[in-house]
Motif scaffolding. Structure first.
Motif, PDB file in Angstrom:
ATOM      1  N   TYR B  98       0.847  -1.190   0.000  1.00  0.00           N
ATOM      2  CA  TYR B  98       0.000   0.000   0.000  1.00  0.00           C
ATOM      3  C   TYR B  98       0.882   1.239   0.000  1.00  0.00           C
ATOM      4  O   TYR B  98       2.103   1.164   0.046  1.00  0.00           O
ATOM      5  CB  TYR B  98      -0.920  -0.028   1.239  1.00  0.00           C
ATOM      6  CG  TYR B  98      -2.140   0.849   1.085  1.00  0.00           C
ATOM      7  CD1 TYR B  98      -3.179   0.467   0.243  1.00  0.00           C
ATOM      8  CD2 TYR B  98      -2.246   2.053   1.757  1.00  0.00           C
ATOM      9  CE1 TYR B  98      -4.293   1.278   0.077  1.00  0.00           C
ATOM     10  CE2 TYR B  98      -3.364   2.867   1.597  1.00  0.00           C
ATOM     11  CZ  TYR B  98      -4.382   2.472   0.758  1.00  0.00           C
ATOM     12  OH  TYR B  98      -5.485   3.269   0.593  1.00  0.00           O
ATOM     13  N   CYS B 326      -5.745  11.084  -3.131  1.00  0.00           N
ATOM     14  CA  CYS B 326      -5.268  10.158  -2.100  1.00  0.00           C
ATOM     15  C   CYS B 326      -4.438   9.109  -2.843  1.00  0.00           C
ATOM     16  O   CYS B 326      -3.245   9.293  -3.064  1.00  0.00           O
ATOM     17  CB  CYS B 326      -6.476   9.583  -1.369  1.00  0.00           C
ATOM     18  SG  CYS B 326      -6.108   8.412  -0.086  1.00  0.00           S
ATOM     19  N   THR B 327      -5.075   8.035  -3.324  1.00  0.00           N
ATOM     20  CA  THR B 327      -4.378   7.105  -4.206  1.00  0.00           C
ATOM     21  C   THR B 327      -3.865   7.882  -5.417  1.00  0.00           C
ATOM     22  O   THR B 327      -4.604   8.678  -5.992  1.00  0.00           O
ATOM     23  CB  THR B 327      -5.371   6.003  -4.648  1.00  0.00           C
ATOM     24  OG1 THR B 327      -5.693   5.214  -3.516  1.00  0.00           O
ATOM     25  CG2 THR B 327      -4.791   5.133  -5.744  1.00  0.00           C
TER      26      THR B 327
ATOM     27  N   SER C  85     -10.019  -0.024   5.902  1.00  0.00           N
ATOM     28  CA  SER C  85     -10.472   0.909   4.878  1.00  0.00           C
ATOM     29  C   SER C  85      -9.720   0.744   3.558  1.00  0.00           C
ATOM     30  O   SER C  85     -10.034   1.434   2.602  1.00  0.00           O
ATOM     31  CB  SER C  85     -10.352   2.369   5.364  1.00  0.00           C
ATOM     32  OG  SER C  85     -11.351   3.139   4.766  1.00  0.00           O
ATOM     33  N   ALA C 145      -9.597   7.207  -9.266  1.00  0.00           N
ATOM     34  CA  ALA C 145      -9.469   6.611  -7.936  1.00  0.00           C
ATOM     35  C   ALA C 145     -10.709   7.001  -7.147  1.00  0.00           C
ATOM     36  O   ALA C 145     -11.592   7.699  -7.674  1.00  0.00           O
ATOM     37  CB  ALA C 145      -8.212   7.117  -7.233  1.00  0.00           C
ATOM     38  N   GLY C 146     -10.765   6.574  -5.894  1.00  0.00           N
ATOM     39  CA  GLY C 146     -11.944   6.840  -5.087  1.00  0.00           C
ATOM     40  C   GLY C 146     -12.236   8.324  -4.941  1.00  0.00           C
ATOM     41  O   GLY C 146     -13.372   8.769  -5.156  1.00  0.00           O
ATOM     42  N   ALA C 147     -11.226   9.087  -4.585  1.00  0.00           N
ATOM     43  CA  ALA C 147     -11.431  10.517  -4.367  1.00  0.00           C
ATOM     44  C   ALA C 147     -11.924  11.190  -5.648  1.00  0.00           C
ATOM     45  O   ALA C 147     -12.796  12.058  -5.626  1.00  0.00           O
ATOM     46  CB  ALA C 147     -10.133  11.168  -3.896  1.00  0.00           C
ATOM     47  N   GLU C 150     -15.491  10.486  -6.055  1.00  0.00           N
ATOM     48  CA  GLU C 150     -16.329  11.334  -5.196  1.00  0.00           C
ATOM     49  C   GLU C 150     -16.635  12.643  -5.910  1.00  0.00           C
ATOM     50  O   GLU C 150     -17.783  13.095  -5.968  1.00  0.00           O
ATOM     51  CB  GLU C 150     -15.607  11.648  -3.879  1.00  0.00           C
ATOM     52  CG  GLU C 150     -15.427  10.447  -2.967  1.00  0.00           C
ATOM     53  CD  GLU C 150     -14.406  10.718  -1.867  1.00  0.00           C
ATOM     54  OE1 GLU C 150     -14.101  11.903  -1.582  1.00  0.00           O
ATOM     55  OE2 GLU C 150     -13.897   9.749  -1.288  1.00  0.00           O
ATOM     56  N   HIS C 178     -13.969   9.774   5.679  1.00  0.00           N
ATOM     57  CA  HIS C 178     -12.600   9.894   5.189  1.00  0.00           C
ATOM     58  C   HIS C 178     -12.347  11.328   4.729  1.00  0.00           C
ATOM     59  O   HIS C 178     -13.261  11.992   4.239  1.00  0.00           O
ATOM     60  CB  HIS C 178     -12.451   8.939   4.003  1.00  0.00           C
ATOM     61  CG  HIS C 178     -11.036   8.678   3.598  1.00  0.00           C
ATOM     62  ND1 HIS C 178     -10.433   9.325   2.555  1.00  0.00           N
ATOM     63  CD2 HIS C 178     -10.116   7.820   4.096  1.00  0.00           C
ATOM     64  CE1 HIS C 178      -9.190   8.873   2.415  1.00  0.00           C
ATOM     65  NE2 HIS C 178      -8.969   7.961   3.341  1.00  0.00           N
ATOM     66  N   THR C 180     -11.049  12.544   2.172  1.00  0.00           N
ATOM     67  CA  THR C 180     -11.345  12.864   0.774  1.00  0.00           C
ATOM     68  C   THR C 180     -12.772  13.369   0.613  1.00  0.00           C
ATOM     69  O   THR C 180     -13.038  14.143  -0.305  1.00  0.00           O
ATOM     70  CB  THR C 180     -11.153  11.625  -0.125  1.00  0.00           C
ATOM     71  OG1 THR C 180     -11.858  10.524   0.438  1.00  0.00           O
ATOM     72  CG2 THR C 180      -9.681  11.269  -0.251  1.00  0.00           C
ATOM     73  N   ASP C 251     -19.933   6.784  -0.280  1.00  0.00           N
ATOM     74  CA  ASP C 251     -18.533   6.408  -0.432  1.00  0.00           C
ATOM     75  C   ASP C 251     -18.497   4.887  -0.373  1.00  0.00           C
ATOM     76  O   ASP C 251     -18.800   4.290   0.666  1.00  0.00           O
ATOM     77  CB  ASP C 251     -17.722   7.040   0.701  1.00  0.00           C
ATOM     78  CG  ASP C 251     -16.243   6.685   0.658  1.00  0.00           C
ATOM     79  OD1 ASP C 251     -15.904   5.608   0.119  1.00  0.00           O
ATOM     80  OD2 ASP C 251     -15.438   7.474   1.178  1.00  0.00           O
ATOM     81  N   ALA C 253     -16.013   2.819  -0.531  1.00  0.00           N
ATOM     82  CA  ALA C 253     -14.707   2.232  -0.203  1.00  0.00           C
ATOM     83  C   ALA C 253     -14.863   0.887   0.513  1.00  0.00           C
ATOM     84  O   ALA C 253     -13.989   0.027   0.417  1.00  0.00           O
ATOM     85  CB  ALA C 253     -13.894   3.190   0.665  1.00  0.00           C
ATOM     86  N   ASN C 275     -13.959   1.531  -5.419  1.00  0.00           N
ATOM     87  CA  ASN C 275     -12.508   1.518  -5.592  1.00  0.00           C
ATOM     88  C   ASN C 275     -12.141   0.144  -6.148  1.00  0.00           C
ATOM     89  O   ASN C 275     -12.142  -0.842  -5.414  1.00  0.00           O
ATOM     90  CB  ASN C 275     -11.791   1.736  -4.252  1.00  0.00           C
ATOM     91  CG  ASN C 275     -12.318   2.952  -3.500  1.00  0.00           C
ATOM     92  OD1 ASN C 275     -13.468   2.976  -3.104  1.00  0.00           O
ATOM     93  ND2 ASN C 275     -11.469   3.924  -3.297  1.00  0.00           N
ATOM     94  N   HIS C 277      -9.434  -0.876  -6.881  1.00  0.00           N
ATOM     95  CA  HIS C 277      -8.189  -1.312  -6.228  1.00  0.00           C
ATOM     96  C   HIS C 277      -8.441  -1.802  -4.810  1.00  0.00           C
ATOM     97  O   HIS C 277      -7.512  -2.176  -4.121  1.00  0.00           O
ATOM     98  CB  HIS C 277      -7.154  -0.190  -6.252  1.00  0.00           C
ATOM     99  CG  HIS C 277      -7.704   1.159  -5.848  1.00  0.00           C
ATOM    100  ND1 HIS C 277      -8.699   1.792  -6.549  1.00  0.00           N
ATOM    101  CD2 HIS C 277      -7.398   1.983  -4.821  1.00  0.00           C
ATOM    102  CE1 HIS C 277      -8.975   2.948  -5.969  1.00  0.00           C
ATOM    103  NE2 HIS C 277      -8.213   3.075  -4.910  1.00  0.00           N
ATOM    104  N   LYS C 278      -9.670  -1.771  -4.366  1.00  0.00           N
ATOM    105  CA  LYS C 278      -9.981  -2.363  -3.066  1.00  0.00           C
ATOM    106  C   LYS C 278     -10.838  -3.604  -3.315  1.00  0.00           C
ATOM    107  O   LYS C 278     -10.329  -4.717  -3.338  1.00  0.00           O
ATOM    108  CB  LYS C 278     -10.713  -1.359  -2.178  1.00  0.00           C
ATOM    109  CG  LYS C 278      -9.849  -0.139  -1.869  1.00  0.00           C
ATOM    110  CD  LYS C 278     -10.530   0.848  -0.950  1.00  0.00           C
ATOM    111  CE  LYS C 278      -9.591   2.037  -0.693  1.00  0.00           C
ATOM    112  NZ  LYS C 278     -10.143   3.009   0.210  1.00  0.00           N
TER     113      LYS C 278
HETATM  114  C1  LIG Z   1     -13.356   5.467   3.286  1.00  0.00           C
HETATM  115  C2  LIG Z   1     -12.511   5.937   2.152  1.00  0.00           C
HETATM  116  N1  LIG Z   1     -12.990   6.861   1.313  1.00  0.00           N
HETATM  117  C3  LIG Z   1     -12.273   7.314   0.262  1.00  0.00           C
HETATM  118  C4  LIG Z   1     -11.009   6.852   0.015  1.00  0.00           C
HETATM  119  C5  LIG Z   1     -10.234   7.427  -1.128  1.00  0.00           C
HETATM  120  O1  LIG Z   1     -10.018   6.508  -2.154  1.00  0.00           O
HETATM  121  P1  LIG Z   1      -8.790   6.624  -3.138  1.00  0.00           P
HETATM  122  O2  LIG Z   1      -7.566   6.476  -2.330  1.00  0.00           O
HETATM  123  O3  LIG Z   1      -9.000   5.530  -4.105  1.00  0.00           O
HETATM  124  O4  LIG Z   1      -8.848   7.963  -3.775  1.00  0.00           O
HETATM  125  C6  LIG Z   1     -10.462   5.878   0.874  1.00  0.00           C
HETATM  126  C7  LIG Z   1      -9.151   5.260   0.657  1.00  0.00           C
HETATM  127  O5  LIG Z   1      -8.113   5.650   0.659  1.00  0.00           O
HETATM  128  C8  LIG Z   1     -11.223   5.425   1.973  1.00  0.00           C
HETATM  129  O6  LIG Z   1     -10.730   4.521   2.815  1.00  0.00           O
END
Ligand SMILES: Cc1ncc(COP(=O)(O)O)c(C=O)c1O
Lengths: 125, 448, 503
Positions: B98, B326-327, C85, C145-147, C150, C178, C180, C251, C253, C275, C277-278
């Motif tokens: 990670y 973030c990622t 997470s 990615a996740g953010a 969003e 989170h 983000t 979210d 995640a 995500n 990647h999760k």
């Molecule tokens: C609860 C939560 N929301 C949002 C994110 C953001 O996702 P990403 O890192 O893919 O942008 C994460 C992970 O890092 C997360 O754990």
């Protein structure tokens, strides 16, 4: 130094004539841990009481520092740029943040004195 | 199911430890109506053989660059990736870790990032670089937002030489931020003077070098004009190999460089994942988005690396963060840095020289095809041709003959019918003489 | 053992490695390239005239460099990685192989659409799987990615509201969210207001309902939430939000807990990122890349950003510009068409698992977390009673008066050969330990983790403070000085300053 006044945001204020010196309290620096950076306001900039005026950062946290009273920034502590650790070492001395003009003296009355602040901190547990 | 280690026996005894009858009891917070009692309507699990067959069947419907003469670029380039790169990035320790939140057991990733940041700073001629963004286009958007924070102004000028995807991503990102985007008209003729557009509200001018039409420029004068008016110069680079042959943006006075790093170490992969590069002047450090890796020592005094200056980031600063990222693109950044390490100064400059030589040869050959006009005075490995007829149908015809001839400019600027006859053509170290001859011959025939 | 001093600084298999810049010999390269042919130089005046400063190494040196460094990294392939997470599940190598197939890795996003129909079919298939699993009709694949997802979802919400002439001002975000979430809402031009949690670790429905007003654009809920709990009022939250004319962002995640068992669309969610990647096993690669496709409700579907794939006759078409009937795309979030290489990996995983396997995976993930909860809760302080979802949250109350912090505890775990859990997140409990084992851990590795955590808890309660403060002792590095790194940032290598000229 003259007796200090305090805000509930953990700033101290030392009045000296028509300006006041502002910093964060020893309690606040202890909570933050090692201070790594302080973002100071520009000299000449005016703030109303309660406006965000500076930021103090540790490795894992950033805290806003608010103008405890309304006024104009007359001087900032340039020494913090190279040595932010002064905030940890001497929070109410060499670790001061800025000097601000006192636009409205009555605002000072709303601040806490030493004893009130100590009670306030105790209440935080 | 090969990825699941628990046996039914494990499950039963673990449920007993937990003190429930069945897994369903653990989902008791879910409203009954929303809890599915059977699998969703999708195919059941498949073994490796079956999955390989299904995905390879899809792959077989595509014409890949390795099987056809290939001349596309426009921000995504076909380069050779040394075998070493792909081997190293697939090492478990890099692939399956990670973000390095526990630095004591992540020094491999961190050291690589520190080297990556240094390499990016060196090739762009900037002071510092971050640990990567998603891609070039989002890096460009971040650069525009950062310039607004630094200058406390709200107007962003986007050059007409900027890749339209970068323009659109930037405009979309700031759409709801009360910033003001001035996108200049597509600059197919290379006559744009962005300096005249700078006013007292301008936070930055964003230019691309080489621009989307392939032209190479020295933006030093624009940099000076920006400085004189308190605006920043943002230089976008979509073909990072060009920096082996070109003056680095830092030397032109760039304040922020936002670039796409795909060309080093990363396959085209239909446009992603790629790696955004982000480099700035050191004085803007605190306004930078993204992660930063920094050097320090451990309690034994040994040199090591950590993620640092995180108070800029969302996990600490939340809505006041410099970005929500973030990622990022960790593994693509690793591929980039490994490829650049393999190349070194000698290899990187040689690679750039070959790219330019191939493109120069190709430009000459294509320029000799009757009816075809080369628009560029200057270029690196990509240039624009004016064809006597609309480029899209010609490209489709050539594709039917097994030649991927380039990118019709209208694919990038769909509203710009006046650019319909323009074709963007690129050559890299992968382009053979035979590829060129086939394109030249086929284009000649089609245009006859 | 720890005080053995070696001449090299190496310690057996634990190898020190210099920076590439410290191994430089001018002119050396690890890539043999031919001489460029004779050609007209068309670079113009902006050609490079000075050296860059890149180091020269040979191929064996480069291979060693990265192999030696890699040994300083922990990885899922080496052991349990229970970062709450983050869903650090096994990353199948089949996925890597698939993403590298010719016809997938070597295609260009701007090829004539007829030459990449297989790629569009793959994207369409992935979107279909995501739509089925979430019970939501539309999917925007492009977020990186996740953010990024969003922001993409919130922009769709804002666009839908603006189309109604009513952008609104505020997004409600639970305090456990989170970072983000508020950061993305801010980038979407909204003010953020925090919603309190109840003593059960869920969104305070009453407080939220009380705040719902015509200025609220959306609420962002993480479900299962960052405390590892299912928001059992979700359907009611959605109904209240919709009644107030606002939208529900989720979210996703933590989708791994419910995939194949609960469809967020059935709970009234309007937009949710996944995500890949999760939940869908694509590797984190030391920080990325990821992919954050967003599923959208019927109300938001018309506002999906460009580009997207549509079926047309026997084939597929990529829509790259506005103008389709019924569609109101608000723009473009990413260059080209999204994280295609990640799509291939995720689809390869989904096809491997199938609808039955995904359903089993979520059940195992939840069972594993509850098993750890059951084993640890007598000793460590569980933050919220009752079953958890795929991750379990403890706080540091059990360490009160021991002098040992969550950080110290984590560093001692490193010496035990496991990666620590997520620390200090979520922020709503003190000194959080957020443990997410995932379904790809077997019983033995769960027991190993539980045993060592119980053992360390015992040592902490015995106030062996020095032991903890000194940890880790066996990792490639001891604790690193983060204060020094932040006070005097050294963010790149610099050539050693030339020695001052002799007087
Ligand atoms: C609860 C939560 N929301 C949002 C994110 C953001 O996702 P990403 O890192 O893919 O942008 C994460 C992970 O890092 C997360 O754990």
């Amino acid at each position: 130094m003259a007796s200090l006044k305090y805000t509930d945001q953990h700033e101290w204020v030392a009045v000296d004539g028509d300006t006041a010196t502002v910093g964060i309290t020893d309690y606040a620096q202890g909570q933050l841990g090692d201070v790594v950076f302080v973002e100071l306001p520009d000299e000449g900039k005016s703030f109303a009481m309660g406006d965000q005026a500076a930021v103090v950062e540790s490795v894992k946290a950033a805290a806003e520092v608010y103008a405890p009273i309304s006024g104009e920034i007359v001087e900032v502590n340039e020494a913090l740029n190279g040595k932010p650790e002064l905030v940890n070492e001497d929070a109410i001395g060499d670790g001061w943040f800025f000097k601000i003009s006192i636009d409205d003296e009555t605002e000072l009355d709303s601040l806490m004195d030493e004893k009130e602040y100590r009670e306030f901190v105790k209440g935080l547990g | 199911m090969r990825y699941l280690p628990l046996t039914d026996e494990d499950r039963t005894s673990m449920l007993a430890t937990v003190g429930v009858e069945s897994v369903d009891a653990l989902y008791r917070g879910v409203p009954k109506a929303a809890l599915l009692d059977r699998p969703v309507d999708l195919p059941p699990h498949g073994g490796e053989i079956e999955v390989e067959r299904r995905i390879c069947a899809l792959a077989a419907q595509n014409i890949g660059a390795s099987t056809a003469p290939f001349f596309l670029g426009a921000g995504n380039y076909f380069h050779h990736i040394p075998a070493t790169v792909d081997h190293l990035i697939q090492r478990s320790e890099y692939l399956t870790s990670y973000t390095p939140y526990q630095p004591e057991i992540s020094q491999g990733t961190l050291q690589a990032l520190f080297e990556f940041q240094t390499q990016v700073a060196l090739i762009t001629g900037m002071e510092i670089a971050n640990a990567s963004m998603y891609d070039g286009a989002t890096a460009c958007a971040e650069a525009a937002m950062m310039a607004c924070r630094v200058t406390r102004r709200h107007r962003v000028v986007l050059s007409g030489g900027l890749h339209p995807h970068y323009r659109d991503v930037t405009a979309t990102n700031v759409k709801f931020m009360s910033l003001d985007i001035s996108a200049l008209a597509p600059d197919a003729n290379g006559t744009e003077d962005a300096a005249v557009t700078i006013d007292d509200h301008t936070a930055c001018v964003v230019v691309q070098n080489p621009d989307v039409f392939g032209r190479v420029r020295d933006y030093s004068n624009l940099g000076a004009a920006c400085r004189a008016k308190g605006a920043l110069l943002v230089v976008v680079v979509t073909e990072i190999v060009s920096l082996g042959a070109l003056m680095p943006p830092g030397d032109m006075g760039a304040d922020i460089v936002a670039a796409e790093g795909q060309s080093l170490g990363n396959p085209m992969s239909f446009g992603g994942p790629h790696v955004g590069l982000f480099a700035v002047r050191e004085k803007f450090l605190r306004q930078m988005p993204g992660r930063l890796c920094g050097e320090t020592v451990d309690t034994d005094g040994k040199r090591g690396w950590v993620l640092t200056l995180s108070t800029r980031e969302q996990h600490i600063r939340r809505e006041k963060a410099t970005s929500n990222i973030c990622t990022n693109s960790g593994l693509c950044a690793l591929a980039f840095t490994i490829h650049l390490t393999l190349l070194g100064e000698a290899g990187f400059t040689r690679l750039a020289a070959i790219n330019h030589a191939r493109a120069s040869t190709l430009a000459k050959k294509l320029g000799a095809v009757p009816g075809v006009v080369l628009l560029n005075e200057t270029f690196f490995n990509e240039f624009t041709l004016r064809l006597p007829r609309p480029a899209s149908p010609i490209v489709d015809t050539l594709a039917a003959r097994g030649i991927l001839a380039g990118v019709p400019v209208v694919r990038l600027f769909p509203d710009q019918r006046d650019l319909a006859n323009l074709l963007l053509v690129s050559a890299t170290e992968m382009t053979t003489d035979d590829d060129m001859d086939r394109l030249v011959a086929a284009l000649g025939e089609v245009l006859k | 053992m720890t005080d053995v001093v070696t001449l090299t600084g190496n310690r057996g298999l634990d190898l020190e490695e210099k920076l590439i810049f410290e191994q430089d010999k001018a002119g050396r390269t690890a890539v043999d390239l031919p001489e460029p042919e004779r050609h007209d130089n068309r670079l113009g005046p902006a050609r490079r005239t000075r050296p860059i400063g890149l180091p020269g190494l040979s191929e064996p040196q480069v291979v060693r460099h990265y192999v030696r460094m890699s040994r300083n990294n922990y990885a899922i392939d080496a052991g349990i990685y229970p970062l709450g997470s983050c869903t650090m599940k096994h990353n199948p190598r089949l996925n890597e192989k698939m993403a590298r197939q010719p016809g997938l890795a070597d295609i260009h996003p701007l090829q004539p659409q007829g030459t990449v129909q297989g790629a569009f079919a793959l994207m369409h298939e992935l979107a279909h799987w995501l739509a089925e699993l979430t019970g939501m009709p539309a999917v925007a694949l492009s977020p990186a990615a996740g953010a990024h997802g969003e922001l993409t979802g919130l922009m769709a919400i804002r666009s839908a509201l603006e189309a109604r002439g009513d952008a609104r001002r505020v997004v409600l975000v639970p305090e456990s969210a989170h970072g983000t979430n508020p950061a993305s809402a801010h980038m979407c031009g909204y003010e953020i207001e925090s919603v309190a949690a109840t003593a059960r670790g869920r969104v305070d429905l009453a407080a939220m309902k009380a705040r719902l007003a015509p200025d609220v654009a959306a609420v962002m809920i993480t479900n299962p939430n960052t405390c590892g709990l299912f928001e059992d009022d979700m359907a009611e939250i959605s109904a209240a939000v919709h009644a107030a004319g606002a939208f529900v962002y989720c979210d996703g995640a933590n989708f791994n807990a419910i995939v194949g068992r609960v469809r967020p669309g059935d709970l009234g969610i309007d937009a949710m990122h996944l995500n890949l990647h999760k939940t869908f096993s694509t590797p984190h690669g030391g920080g990325g890349p990821g992919a954050g496709p967003v599923t959208l409700s019927k109300a938001l579907a018309p506002f999906a950003p460009l580009p997207y794939v549509v079926r047309e006759g026997e084939g597929f078409r990529l829509v790259e510009q506005a103008g389709e009937t019924g569609a109101h795309p608000y723009g473009r979030m990413k260059g080209f068409h999204g994280q295609f290489g990640v799509f291939v990996r995720a689809l390869s995983y989904m096809m491997s698992m199938g609808s039955d396997g995904l359903r089993q995976a979520s059940a195992d993930a939840v069972l594993n977390a509850n098993y750890l909860r059951a084993r640890l809760q007598g000793t460590m302080s569980l933050s919220y009673e009752g079953p958890c979802m795929h991750e379990v949250l403890f706080d540091d109350h059990f360490l009160a008066d021991t002098g040992v912090s969550t950080l110290d505890f984590a560093k001692a775990m490193i010496d035990e050969g496991v990666h620590p859990m997520t620390m200090y997140f979520p922020l709503i409990v003190h000194g959080a330990f957020l443990i997410e084992p995932t379904e790809t851990e077997g019983r033995a590795s769960l027991d190993l983790l539980a045993d060592l955590m119980l053992g360390l808890a015992k040592r902490a309660k015995a106030k062996e403070v020095a032991f903890f403060k000194d940890s880790p002792k066996l990792a490639p590095r001891r604790r690193l000085d983060e204060t020094r790194a932040a006070r005097n940032p050294v963010l790149r290598w610099m050539p050693p300053a030339p020695k001052a000229a002799a007087e």
